[in-house]
Design an enzyme around this catalytic site. Structure first.
Site, PDB file in Angstrom:
ATOM      1  N   PHE A  66      -5.615  -9.224   0.005  1.00 45.32           N
ATOM      2  CA  PHE A  66      -5.914  -9.549  -1.394  1.00 45.32           C
ATOM      3  C   PHE A  66      -5.403 -10.940  -1.755  1.00 45.32           C
ATOM      4  CE2 PHE A  66      -5.665  -9.250  -6.037  1.00 45.32           C
ATOM      5  CZ  PHE A  66      -6.948  -8.779  -6.306  1.00 45.32           C
ATOM      6  N   CYS A  89      -7.552  -8.067   7.734  1.00 46.66           N
ATOM      7  CA  CYS A  89      -8.044  -6.804   8.295  1.00 46.66           C
ATOM      8  C   CYS A  89      -7.743  -5.693   7.288  1.00 46.66           C
ATOM      9  CB  CYS A  89      -7.338  -6.540   9.622  1.00 46.66           C
ATOM     10  SG  CYS A  89      -7.638  -4.886  10.258  1.00 46.66           S
ATOM     11  N   ASP A  94      -7.248   6.802   2.363  1.00 44.96           N
ATOM     12  CA  ASP A  94      -7.686   7.995   1.621  1.00 44.96           C
ATOM     13  C   ASP A  94      -8.013   7.705   0.157  1.00 44.96           C
ATOM     14  OD1 ASP A  94      -7.316   9.459   3.894  1.00 44.96           O
ATOM     15  OD2 ASP A  94      -5.233   9.986   3.402  1.00 44.96           O
ATOM     16  N   HIS A  97      -8.579   2.136  -2.650  1.00 40.95           N
ATOM     17  CA  HIS A  97      -7.933   0.824  -2.540  1.00 40.95           C
ATOM     18  C   HIS A  97      -8.730  -0.116  -1.637  1.00 40.95           C
ATOM     19  CE1 HIS A  97      -4.716  -2.112  -1.834  1.00 40.95           C
ATOM     20  NE2 HIS A  97      -4.228  -1.679  -2.972  1.00 40.95           N
TER      21      HIS A  97
END
Ligand code: DLZ
Length: 160
Positions: A66, A89, A94, A97
């Site tokens: 980010f 990378c 889950d 994000h």
């Protein structure tokens, strides 16, 4: 692109212009470091293979993908560069994000390409699994860092 149908390091050496006079910035994310350091190695090796001088490859590290956009922006403002590559990378987890980080970097790099007069090259792996990333960081599908370096050289040569 990072598909199972194309080796990211496969290209015709002679089709790539000379990079001996090019100054290239690379911003690399530390998240998934075992992958991103291989992308960095691939990008540097490829730039140098085409003539870039090691002192003309400027490397900056940021904590996660980010932060690549901000890092690349600061580099564009402070350094006299012909192109900037971002390397990161992102691996799906889950939560959503993954989607926010990928979308933020993609949109950010697109904005940078419109804001500054140099090309910003998108070297972000966006994979579902660690194995897919390993395969694209010097594994069976080649190295996305090599591909990013070739793209940078071609963009600088075409639009200089
Ligand atoms: C938080 C986070 C997560 C969950 N996953 C990744 C990832 O797979 N790859 C990556 O480069 N960074 C990840 N990060 C960190 C974010 O990019 C960023 O550093 C933090 O949200 C702080 O802004």
């Amino acid at each position: 692109m990072a598909t199972a149908y194309q080796n990211l390091s496969a290209y015709d050496f002679n089709s790539v212009p000379d990079a001996s006079k090019m100054r290239v910035g690379i911003v690399v994310a530390e998240w998934n470091k075992e992958i991103t350091e291989k992308l960095l190695e691939g990008a540097c090796n490829t730039l140098e293979r085409h003539g870039a001088q090691p002192e003309n490859i400027i490397i900056s590290r940021v904590p996660g993908s980010f932060e690549l956009v901000y890092g690349a922006k600061k580099m564009a403002e402070k350094k006299d560069l012909h192109a900037i590559i971002v390397l990161g990378c992102v691996i799906r987890g889950d939560t959503p994000h993954f989607d926010y980080v990928c979308s933020g970097v993609t949109q950010g790099v697109t904005q940078l390409n419109l804001m500054y007069n140099i090309p910003f090259i998108f070297g972000l792996l966006t994979n579902d699994t660690m194995q897919q990333s390993i395969d694209r960081a010097g594994g069976i599908h080649g190295n996305k860092g090599d591909e990013a370096a070739v793209t940078a050289i071609k963009m600088v040569h075409t639009f200089r």
